[in-house]
Design a protein around this motif. Structure first.
Motif, short mmCIF file in Angstrom:
data_model
loop_
_atom_site.label_atom_id
_atom_site.label_comp_id
_atom_site.label_asym_id
_atom_site.label_seq_id
_atom_site.Cartn_x
_atom_site.Cartn_y
_atom_site.Cartn_z
N ASN A 57 -38.99 -27.25 47.05
CA ASN A 57 -37.62 -27.18 47.56
C ASN A 57 -37.42 -28.14 48.72
O ASN A 57 -38.32 -28.34 49.54
CB ASN A 57 -37.31 -25.76 48.03
N SER A 77 -29.08 -26.85 50.68
CA SER A 77 -30.04 -27.21 49.64
C SER A 77 -29.76 -28.61 49.12
O SER A 77 -28.60 -28.99 48.94
CB SER A 77 -29.97 -26.23 48.47
N ASN A 79 -30.04 -30.71 46.03
CA ASN A 79 -30.26 -30.63 44.58
C ASN A 79 -30.15 -31.99 43.91
O ASN A 79 -30.61 -32.16 42.80
CB ASN A 79 -29.24 -29.68 43.93
N GLY A 80 -29.52 -32.92 44.54
CA GLY A 80 -29.31 -34.23 43.93
C GLY A 80 -30.29 -35.25 44.48
O GLY A 80 -31.50 -35.04 44.48
N ASN A 109 -24.22 -32.18 44.80
CA ASN A 109 -25.03 -31.17 44.12
C ASN A 109 -24.45 -30.79 42.76
O ASN A 109 -24.86 -29.81 42.17
CB ASN A 109 -25.21 -29.94 45.01
N GLN A 111 -25.03 -32.14 40.11
CA GLN A 111 -26.09 -32.28 39.13
C GLN A 111 -26.68 -30.91 38.77
O GLN A 111 -26.97 -30.64 37.61
CB GLN A 111 -27.18 -33.20 39.68
N GLY A 112 -26.84 -30.04 39.74
CA GLY A 112 -27.35 -28.70 39.48
C GLY A 112 -26.44 -27.91 38.57
O GLY A 112 -26.91 -27.18 37.69
N VAL A 115 -26.89 -29.31 34.99
CA VAL A 115 -28.15 -28.88 34.37
C VAL A 115 -28.05 -27.43 33.92
O VAL A 115 -28.40 -27.09 32.78
CB VAL A 115 -29.32 -29.08 35.35
N MET A 116 -27.57 -26.56 34.80
CA MET A 116 -27.43 -25.15 34.43
C MET A 116 -26.42 -24.96 33.30
O MET A 116 -26.62 -24.13 32.41
CB MET A 116 -27.01 -24.32 35.65
#
Length: 145
Positions: A57, A77, A79-80, A109, A111-112, A115-116
């Motif tokens: 992380n 966070s 994520n990218g 972010n 991108q997260g 993906v999900m």
């Protein structure tokens, strides 16, 4: 085909395959609502003060100006892409009624969410096929006719 307790065509198999499909669809709806909500938040440019890496992380501590004056420091966070100390990033934030930041996220972010969303789409596609298999009538074998 004999019906057993473990068969997808059994009553229990049909119930759980339908339940899994509904749960995956609800998860996708929640994901889309969350992504849409974040896009409606105000955005501003922030400066990365520190990059914190813990195992797999990564988080960044950023400082950004608020609309009413003053600044806000928070840890978000990552994520990218990787953001080094001192770089400028775009931050989305949601203000509460009292003018304080309720939630914030890096603008890259998305991108997260993609993906999900793709993962849930694949799961939903598989569950649709499983439900089609579970709910199609069993054809009797030639010996049973």
């Amino acid at each position: 085909m004999a019906k057993s307790a473990n068969s997808v065509k059994s009553r229990r198999g049909r119930f759980f395959s339908g339940l899994a499909l509904v749960a995956a669809c609800v998860g996708l709806v929640i994901l889309l609502q969350t992504a849409n909500e974040q896009h409606s938040w105000a955005s501003t440019e922030a400066v990365v003060q520190e990059r914190i890496k813990s195992g797999k992380n990564a988080k960044v501590r950023v400082e950004f100006p608020l609309p009413g004056g003053g600044t806000h420091v928070t840890t978000l966070s990552e994520n990218g892409s990787i953001h080094e100390t001192g770089t400028r990033v775009e931050v989305r934030f949601d203000l509460g009624g009292d003018g304080k930041v309720v939630d914030a996220a890096l603008a890259d972010n998305d991108q997260g969410f993609w993906v999900m969303g793709v993962m849930l789409g694949v799961v939903i596609s598989g569950l649709v096929v499983l439900n089609l298999v579970a709910w199609t009538p069993v054809r009797p074998s030639p010996a049973q006719r």
